[in-house]
Write a protein that holds these residues in place. Structure first.
Motif, PDB file in Angstrom:
ATOM      1  N   ALA A  43       0.846  -1.187   0.125  1.00 61.92           N
ATOM      2  CA  ALA A  43      -0.073  -0.082  -0.162  1.00 61.92           C
ATOM      3  C   ALA A  43       0.806   1.287   0.171  1.00 61.92           C
ATOM      4  O   ALA A  43       1.815   1.178   0.435  1.00 61.92           O
ATOM      5  N   THR A  87       3.357   4.343  -1.199  1.00 63.92           N
ATOM      6  CA  THR A  87       4.546   4.558  -1.910  1.00 63.92           C
ATOM      7  C   THR A  87       5.648   3.520  -1.550  1.00 63.92           C
ATOM      8  O   THR A  87       5.956   3.478  -0.320  1.00 63.92           O
ATOM      9  N   ILE A 118       8.764   3.714   1.401  1.00 60.98           N
ATOM     10  CA  ILE A 118       8.310   4.653   2.630  1.00 60.98           C
ATOM     11  C   ILE A 118       7.860   3.525   3.701  1.00 60.98           C
ATOM     12  O   ILE A 118       6.656   3.054   3.707  1.00 60.98           O
ATOM     13  N   ASP A 137       8.513   0.730   3.650  1.00 65.47           N
ATOM     14  CA  ASP A 137       8.326  -0.276   2.743  1.00 65.47           C
ATOM     15  C   ASP A 137       9.615  -0.935   2.165  1.00 65.47           C
ATOM     16  O   ASP A 137      10.334  -0.285   1.946  1.00 65.47           O
ATOM     17  N   PRO A 189      -0.384   7.780  -3.722  1.00 70.64           N
ATOM     18  CA  PRO A 189      -0.731   7.784  -2.251  1.00 70.64           C
ATOM     19  C   PRO A 189       0.148   7.450  -1.392  1.00 70.64           C
ATOM     20  O   PRO A 189       1.304   6.844  -1.742  1.00 70.64           O
ATOM     21  N   ALA A 209       0.676   7.297   3.183  1.00 72.86           N
ATOM     22  CA  ALA A 209      -0.307   7.637   4.342  1.00 72.86           C
ATOM     23  C   ALA A 209       0.286   8.977   5.187  1.00 72.86           C
ATOM     24  O   ALA A 209      -0.585   9.647   5.473  1.00 72.86           O
ATOM     25  N   GLU A 240      -7.334   4.624   9.397  1.00 74.09           N
ATOM     26  CA  GLU A 240      -8.020   4.160   8.233  1.00 74.09           C
ATOM     27  C   GLU A 240      -8.485   5.030   7.242  1.00 74.09           C
ATOM     28  O   GLU A 240      -9.550   5.271   6.737  1.00 74.09           O
ATOM     29  N   LYS A 270     -10.508   4.835   3.929  1.00 71.08           N
ATOM     30  CA  LYS A 270     -11.414   3.774   4.054  1.00 71.08           C
ATOM     31  C   LYS A 270     -12.757   4.261   4.659  1.00 71.08           C
ATOM     32  O   LYS A 270     -12.738   5.232   5.115  1.00 71.08           O
ATOM     33  N   ILE A 288      -2.675   3.188  11.287  1.00 67.06           N
ATOM     34  CA  ILE A 288      -2.943   4.530  12.110  1.00 67.06           C
ATOM     35  C   ILE A 288      -1.544   5.587  11.802  1.00 67.06           C
ATOM     36  O   ILE A 288      -0.503   4.720  11.718  1.00 67.06           O
TER      37      ILE A 288
HETATM   38  N1  SAM Z   1       4.381   2.608   2.071  1.00 64.02           N
HETATM   39  C1  SAM Z   1       3.124   3.181   2.914  1.00 64.02           C
HETATM   40  C2  SAM Z   1       2.998   4.790   2.759  1.00 64.02           C
HETATM   41  O1  SAM Z   1       3.541   5.195   1.574  1.00 64.02           O
HETATM   42  O2  SAM Z   1       2.338   5.314   3.492  1.00 64.02           O
HETATM   43  C3  SAM Z   1       3.560   2.662   4.354  1.00 64.02           C
HETATM   44  C4  SAM Z   1       3.573   1.161   4.361  1.00 64.02           C
HETATM   45  S1  SAM Z   1       3.881   0.906   6.200  1.00 64.02           S
HETATM   46  C5  SAM Z   1       4.225  -0.801   6.156  1.00 64.02           C
HETATM   47  C6  SAM Z   1       2.221   0.825   6.863  1.00 64.02           C
HETATM   48  C7  SAM Z   1       1.968   1.868   7.725  1.00 64.02           C
HETATM   49  O3  SAM Z   1       1.403   2.982   7.277  1.00 64.02           O
HETATM   50  C8  SAM Z   1       0.649   1.379   8.701  1.00 64.02           C
HETATM   51  O4  SAM Z   1       0.944   0.624  10.011  1.00 64.02           O
HETATM   52  C9  SAM Z   1       0.112   2.864   9.095  1.00 64.02           C
HETATM   53  O5  SAM Z   1       0.947   3.455  10.135  1.00 64.02           O
HETATM   54  C10 SAM Z   1       0.247   3.700   7.907  1.00 64.02           C
HETATM   55  N2  SAM Z   1      -0.929   3.426   6.921  1.00 64.02           N
HETATM   56  C11 SAM Z   1      -0.808   2.967   5.684  1.00 64.02           C
HETATM   57  N3  SAM Z   1      -2.259   2.887   5.403  1.00 64.02           N
HETATM   58  C12 SAM Z   1      -2.814   3.813   6.129  1.00 64.02           C
HETATM   59  C13 SAM Z   1      -4.170   4.354   6.070  1.00 64.02           C
HETATM   60  N4  SAM Z   1      -5.183   4.067   5.124  1.00 64.02           N
HETATM   61  N5  SAM Z   1      -4.605   5.065   7.161  1.00 64.02           N
HETATM   62  C14 SAM Z   1      -3.841   5.296   8.044  1.00 64.02           C
HETATM   63  N6  SAM Z   1      -2.404   4.943   8.174  1.00 64.02           N
HETATM   64  C15 SAM Z   1      -2.147   3.974   6.963  1.00 64.02           C
END
Ligand code: SAM
Length: 291
Positions: free
Chosen positions: A93, A95, A98, A100, A122, A124, A197, A200, A228
């Motif tokens: 999910a 970028t 980031i 990731d 996107p 987060a 979220e 979503k 979060i």
């Molecule tokens: N690469 C992703 C980005 O560009 O945001 C982040 C990946 S990281 C493994 C996953 C974390 O991003 C989650 O634990 C949360 O802190 C944040 N995250 C990702 N999707 C989210 C969303 N829809 N709402 C809130 N936080 C989100």
């Protein structure tokens, strides 16, 4: 602006493609086009990404590139890129890179002279910041804090004087502890935003003091679920210009009667400001006076 038709996938290029963080409508038309036309897609979790690709009727073959095999696989993928293959990198999910996987592949590709082309979308952290109402001119992204309490608190202790907006990713399992630590170390009154979220169905963006947020999340199990982002307002700084204006006025008076060194020393004792800074300012004032 560039016409998207001029952007058809280039052989020997690595595309870093952002994907939705919840709402599939956020995958850009350019991302769809690139994912359709590259030879292969390197994905963090192929099963997860297959669902996204199916939704957009993208049939490009996938290769798994995740934190456990990226170092080993990156040199082979870069060889294929150098031989003219086109590859897109995506994560579960948002970028890639980031919080990731992807760093090793991108670094190696660039070192090998492979063209790396970002396809933005996107993330987060930017999504949360843009709707937070907190200062956006200067911010610091810390990703995930250490999971262990002692290390987490040590990191927070390093950050609590920072004047920039702080952005953190936090797991729902640790959100209560994290907010409690933040309230304790940054002061319960510091303004903060919890963004949960995002994009979503149960999107929640709540701003309050750290203490209020910590109590609210602890009391409501629904707020301890999902994904979060936490944002904390920067530490308020003393109004530097006002202090220096006052200090400068004082220096000017002292300089009427005293040599530079003594004027700076007395000004430092009166204002509590740094003696060297005041000495430098006093020198500048004297130079201006003397023409
Ligand atoms: N690469 C992703 C980005 O560009 O945001 C982040 C990946 S990281 C493994 C996953 C974390 O991003 C989650 O634990 C949360 O802190 C944040 N995250 C990702 N999707 C989210 C969303 N829809 N709402 C809130 N936080 C989100």
């Amino acid at each position: 602006m560039t016409d998207s038709r001029q952007d058809s996938p280039q052989p020997g290029s690595l595309y870093v493609v952002a994907t939705p963080i919840g709402n599939l409508g956020d995958l850009s038309p350019r991302a769809v086009e690139v994912l359709r036309s590259v030879e292969r897609i390197a994905a963090e979790d192929t099963r997860h990404s297959r669902k996204l690709l199916q939704h957009f009727a993208i049939q490009t073959p996938l290769v798994a590139v995740h934190e456990h095999n990226e170092r080993e696989l990156a040199p082979r993928l870069v060889e294929q890129l150098r031989a003219g293959a086109s590859l897109a990198l995506i994560s579960d999910a948002g970028t890639p890179l980031i919080s990731d996987p992807g760093f090793n592949l991108v670094r190696l590709a660039r070192e090998a002279g492979v063209r790396v082309i970002p396809v933005p979308g996107p993330s987060a952290l930017v999504c949360a910041l843009s709707a937070s109402g907190l200062a956006t001119d200067r911010f610091v992204f810390e990703g995930f804090l250490p999971a262990k309490r002692v290390a987490r608190r040590a990191r927070l202790a390093e950050l609590h004087h920072d004047s920039r907006t702080l952005i953190l990713y936090e797991s729902s399992h640790r959100i209560v502890e994290c907010l409690q630590d933040l309230a304790e170390l940054f002061g319960g009154g510091r303004h903060a935003v919890l963004a949960r979220e995002l994009t979503k169905q149960f999107e929640t963006i709540r701003d309050a003091s750290l203490e209020e947020l910590a109590d609210w999340v602890a009391a409501d199990r629904n707020q301890q679920k999902g994904e979060i982002v936490l944002l904390v307002a920067g530490c308020p700084q003393p109004e530097k210009d006002q202090v220096s204006a006052e200090a400068e006025q004082l220096l000017a008076i002292l300089l009427d009667e005293l040599p530079v060194k003594l004027a700076a020393k007395l000004a430092a004792r009166i204002t509590g400001l740094n003696k060297r800074d005041l000495y430098n300012r006093a020198l500048q004032l004297k130079t201006l006076r003397d023409g």
